[in-house]
Design a protein around this motif. Structure first.
Motif, PDB file in Angstrom:
ATOM      1  N   ALA A  60      23.450  39.421  39.634  1.00  0.00           N
ATOM      2  CA  ALA A  60      24.157  38.545  40.672  1.00  0.00           C
ATOM      3  C   ALA A  60      26.120  39.017  40.707  1.00  0.00           C
ATOM      4  O   ALA A  60      26.198  38.878  39.423  1.00  0.00           O
ATOM      5  N   VAL A  61      26.645  39.148  41.418  1.00  0.00           N
ATOM      6  CA  VAL A  61      28.013  38.917  41.326  1.00  0.00           C
ATOM      7  C   VAL A  61      28.594  37.734  41.568  1.00  0.00           C
ATOM      8  O   VAL A  61      28.069  36.883  42.551  1.00  0.00           O
ATOM      9  N   VAL A  62      29.156  37.450  40.275  1.00  0.00           N
ATOM     10  CA  VAL A  62      29.978  35.629  40.710  1.00  0.00           C
ATOM     11  C   VAL A  62      30.914  35.581  40.625  1.00  0.00           C
ATOM     12  O   VAL A  62      31.782  33.887  40.728  1.00  0.00           O
ATOM     13  N   LEU A  63      31.799  36.673  40.761  1.00  0.00           N
ATOM     14  CA  LEU A  63      33.321  36.478  40.489  1.00  0.00           C
ATOM     15  C   LEU A  63      33.471  38.397  40.748  1.00  0.00           C
ATOM     16  O   LEU A  63      33.156  38.957  40.773  1.00  0.00           O
ATOM     17  N   ASP A  64      33.999  37.976  42.525  1.00  0.00           N
ATOM     18  CA  ASP A  64      34.828  39.630  42.842  1.00  0.00           C
ATOM     19  C   ASP A  64      35.859  39.181  43.765  1.00  0.00           C
ATOM     20  O   ASP A  64      36.184  38.403  44.594  1.00  0.00           O
ATOM     21  N   ARG A  65      36.997  39.072  43.122  1.00  0.00           N
ATOM     22  CA  ARG A  65      38.606  39.244  43.588  1.00  0.00           C
ATOM     23  C   ARG A  65      39.249  39.886  42.932  1.00  0.00           C
ATOM     24  O   ARG A  65      39.491  40.893  42.828  1.00  0.00           O
ATOM     25  N   ALA A  66      40.392  39.467  44.067  1.00  0.00           N
ATOM     26  CA  ALA A  66      41.736  40.701  43.976  1.00  0.00           C
ATOM     27  C   ALA A  66      42.950  39.872  44.100  1.00  0.00           C
ATOM     28  O   ALA A  66      42.585  38.723  44.935  1.00  0.00           O
ATOM     29  N   ILE A  67      44.171  39.998  43.303  1.00  0.00           N
ATOM     30  CA  ILE A  67      44.974  39.220  43.362  1.00  0.00           C
ATOM     31  C   ILE A  67      46.112  40.619  43.683  1.00  0.00           C
ATOM     32  O   ILE A  67      46.069  41.344  42.514  1.00  0.00           O
ATOM     33  N   GLY A  68      47.839  40.344  44.497  1.00  0.00           N
ATOM     34  CA  GLY A  68      48.398  41.131  44.808  1.00  0.00           C
ATOM     35  C   GLY A  68      48.659  41.923  45.960  1.00  0.00           C
ATOM     36  O   GLY A  68      48.067  41.774  46.863  1.00  0.00           O
ATOM     37  N   HIS A  69      49.382  42.970  45.756  1.00  0.00           N
ATOM     38  CA  HIS A  69      49.709  44.071  46.937  1.00  0.00           C
ATOM     39  C   HIS A  69      49.492  45.169  46.760  1.00  0.00           C
ATOM     40  O   HIS A  69      49.038  46.052  44.921  1.00  0.00           O
ATOM     41  N   ALA A  70      48.239  46.058  47.159  1.00  0.00           N
ATOM     42  CA  ALA A  70      47.731  47.330  47.181  1.00  0.00           C
ATOM     43  C   ALA A  70      49.406  48.476  47.389  1.00  0.00           C
ATOM     44  O   ALA A  70      49.629  49.661  45.993  1.00  0.00           O
ATOM     45  N   ARG A  71      50.483  47.972  47.874  1.00  0.00           N
ATOM     46  CA  ARG A  71      51.401  48.829  47.792  1.00  0.00           C
ATOM     47  C   ARG A  71      52.727  48.000  48.324  1.00  0.00           C
ATOM     48  O   ARG A  71      52.133  46.629  49.112  1.00  0.00           O
ATOM     49  N   GLY A  72      54.000  48.276  48.179  1.00  0.00           N
ATOM     50  CA  GLY A  72      54.585  47.802  49.181  1.00  0.00           C
ATOM     51  C   GLY A  72      55.270  46.560  47.530  1.00  0.00           C
ATOM     52  O   GLY A  72      56.636  45.797  48.137  1.00  0.00           O
ATOM     53  N   ASN A  73      55.198  46.217  46.298  1.00  0.00           N
ATOM     54  CA  ASN A  73      55.498  44.894  45.770  1.00  0.00           C
ATOM     55  C   ASN A  73      55.846  45.745  44.284  1.00  0.00           C
ATOM     56  O   ASN A  73      55.532  45.331  43.370  1.00  0.00           O
ATOM     57  N   GLY A  74      55.906  46.409  44.391  1.00  0.00           N
ATOM     58  CA  GLY A  74      56.158  47.019  43.035  1.00  0.00           C
ATOM     59  C   GLY A  74      57.593  47.428  42.053  1.00  0.00           C
ATOM     60  O   GLY A  74      58.899  46.503  43.280  1.00  0.00           O
ATOM     61  N   PRO A  75      58.298  47.228  40.531  1.00  0.00           N
ATOM     62  CA  PRO A  75      59.285  47.193  40.568  1.00  0.00           C
ATOM     63  C   PRO A  75      60.737  47.124  41.191  1.00  0.00           C
ATOM     64  O   PRO A  75      61.706  46.670  41.371  1.00  0.00           O
ATOM     65  N   LYS A  76      60.898  48.567  42.068  1.00  0.00           N
ATOM     66  CA  LYS A  76      61.793  49.045  42.389  1.00  0.00           C
ATOM     67  C   LYS A  76      61.945  48.572  43.993  1.00  0.00           C
ATOM     68  O   LYS A  76      62.115  49.518  44.830  1.00  0.00           O
ATOM     69  N   ASP A  77      60.557  48.162  44.510  1.00  0.00           N
ATOM     70  CA  ASP A  77      60.740  48.059  46.133  1.00  0.00           C
ATOM     71  C   ASP A  77      61.396  46.934  46.052  1.00  0.00           C
ATOM     72  O   ASP A  77      61.255  45.857  45.828  1.00  0.00           O
TER      73      ASP A  77
END
Length: 417
Positions: A60-77
């Motif tokens: 059973a999936v008891v936790l399935d989450r994401a946090i942050g950005h797939a693109r656009g918030n890199g250190p040099k963005d």
């Protein structure tokens, strides 16, 4: 120090997939939230633009989450750059966590008598015997004891990544740095490429095709293959060089292991040619949910959702210990290996406390996928920051430790913790 801009409101950059009631599998909501808080703490370090985590308990999936950005918030963005939120469905390059997938396929082909892990590589690729490599076996490649850990820089020539004749010639010309079997030396890239060509030789098909036909398609996986189709390249989250800039001797050490500087390897990993190619030790693309599901297949002894893929005996052999916390010649760290998997332990383990019997694989230091049968647990954490060493590294290790503390062993349920 290369860090992202961490928003004050973490909930504004958090997405949650379907999750089962943890009470049904012997956990509590508080257990799950403590696990997630350890992941949030890692994200607050600013080293990872995106982090995804999936935990399965008894399937059973008891936790399935994401946090942050797939693109656009890199250190040099730029602050005003368009940002794309990461979700549990966002595919990400899993780097060396790919090795566990490849090892599973090799052992499956052994079970079906297509090849044998005890055979010499030169039995299938005779020209590989050049430069004293005639005695290297497939099992030694799987357990990082083949003695050819360092790929040449030309192995990353993106214009020739799918030129299998070119890649074979690189393997044929490789020279061992020690006698095969003498010591453990992590093969970051070279072992996977070699196994792919053995598979091509014995099946007449690419390893990507064989993986799809034998495992992925029967089980309905969307991702979890080597690279992606051309139409899916833009769906893959970007990876970013983060953390302290690497300098010698660490940069020299990692460049030797990878074949190119780690920052260059990170940039290469975002190139469409890399994402469309096949590198069975390094360019798997998956989600945390699918990767944990893959390990759920292994936890169940080769069966998932009523579909049997392989025999439990095959997995017992695949996870049998080949080295017990031997200091790895490439990594400089004590790591226990089977033929293809990193192993858990009672005290020293990537997978948390008291994890004898657990197995899985690390990917670029900050990606982890594993199963712990004693806890009926399968989990994966994928991050997009490629920091080899940073002050908050302990926060990464705290996530599997927290999971191990919050998820009791099955036999401990009802007996207290």
């Amino acid at each position: 120090m290369r860090r992202i801009r961490v928003p004050r409101d973490l909930d504004s950059v958090t997405t949650v997939g379907p999750e089962a009631d943890p009470v049904d599998v012997g956990l509590t909501t508080a257990d799950v939230e403590r696990i997630w808080e350890s992941a949030r703490s890692l994200y607050r370090s600013g080293v990872h633009p995106a982090l995804t985590l999936c935990v399965r308990r008894e399937g059973a999936v008891v936790l399935d989450r994401a946090i942050g950005h797939a693109r656009g918030n890199g250190p040099k963005d730029r602050p005003d750059q368009e940002k794309v939120l990461a979700t549990p469905d966002t595919p990400v390059c899993i780097f060396s966590a790919t090795k566990g997938i490849t090892a599973t396929l090799i052992h499956l082909l052994d079970e079906r008598n297509v090849l044998h892990v005890g055979d010499r590589v030169a039995d299938y690729l005779p020209e590989f015997a050049r430069n004293g490599k005639d005695g290297i076996t497939i099992s030694q490649v799987l357990s990082h004891r083949a003695g050819i850990p360092n790929p040449p820089k030309t192995a990353f020539d993106l214009d020739r990544i799918d030129d299998w004749e070119f890649q074979r010639e690189l393997m044929y010309e490789a020279k061992p740095i020690h006698r095969p079997g003498k010591r453990q030396a992590y093969h970051a890239v070279s072992g996977g490429n070699l196994l792919a060509e053995v598979v091509r030789e014995v099946t007449g098909r690419s390893i990507r095709e064989v993986l799809a036909e034998e495992i992925l398609d029967p089980l309905g996986f969307r991702w979890t293959s080597y690279g992606v189709a051309a139409d899916d390249v833009d769906k893959v989250a970007l990876s970013y060089p983060t953390g302290p800039p690497l300098v010698p001797p660490m940069s020299t050490f990692l460049t030797r292991a990878l074949g190119v500087h780690p920052d260059e390897a990170t940039r290469i990993s975002n190139d469409p040619r890399f994402l469309r190619g096949v590198m069975p030790a390094a360019n798997g693309v998956s989600t945390a949910n699918e990767l944990s599901r893959f390990y759920e297949l292994l936890r169940n002894g080769g069966e998932l959702d009523g579909v049997r893929v392989m025999d439990p005996r095959t997995l017992r052999r695949a996870t049998a210990e080949q080295s017990h916390l031997e200091v790895d010649y490439t990594l400089g760290l004590p790591i226990g290996f089977s033929m293809g998997f990193m192993l858990g332990g009672r005290r020293a383990s990537l997978f948390g406390p008291d994890t004898v019997g657990a197995f899985g694989h690390l990917g670029w230091v900050n990606i982890l996928s594993w199963t712990d049968p004693a806890r009926a647990l399968s989990a994966a954490m994928i991050t997009t920051g490629k920091a080899a060493l940073y002050p908050e590294m302990g926060r990464f290790l705290q996530v599997p430790m927290r999971i191990g503390r919050e998820v009791p062993k099955v036999r401990d349920i009802g007996a207290g913790r």
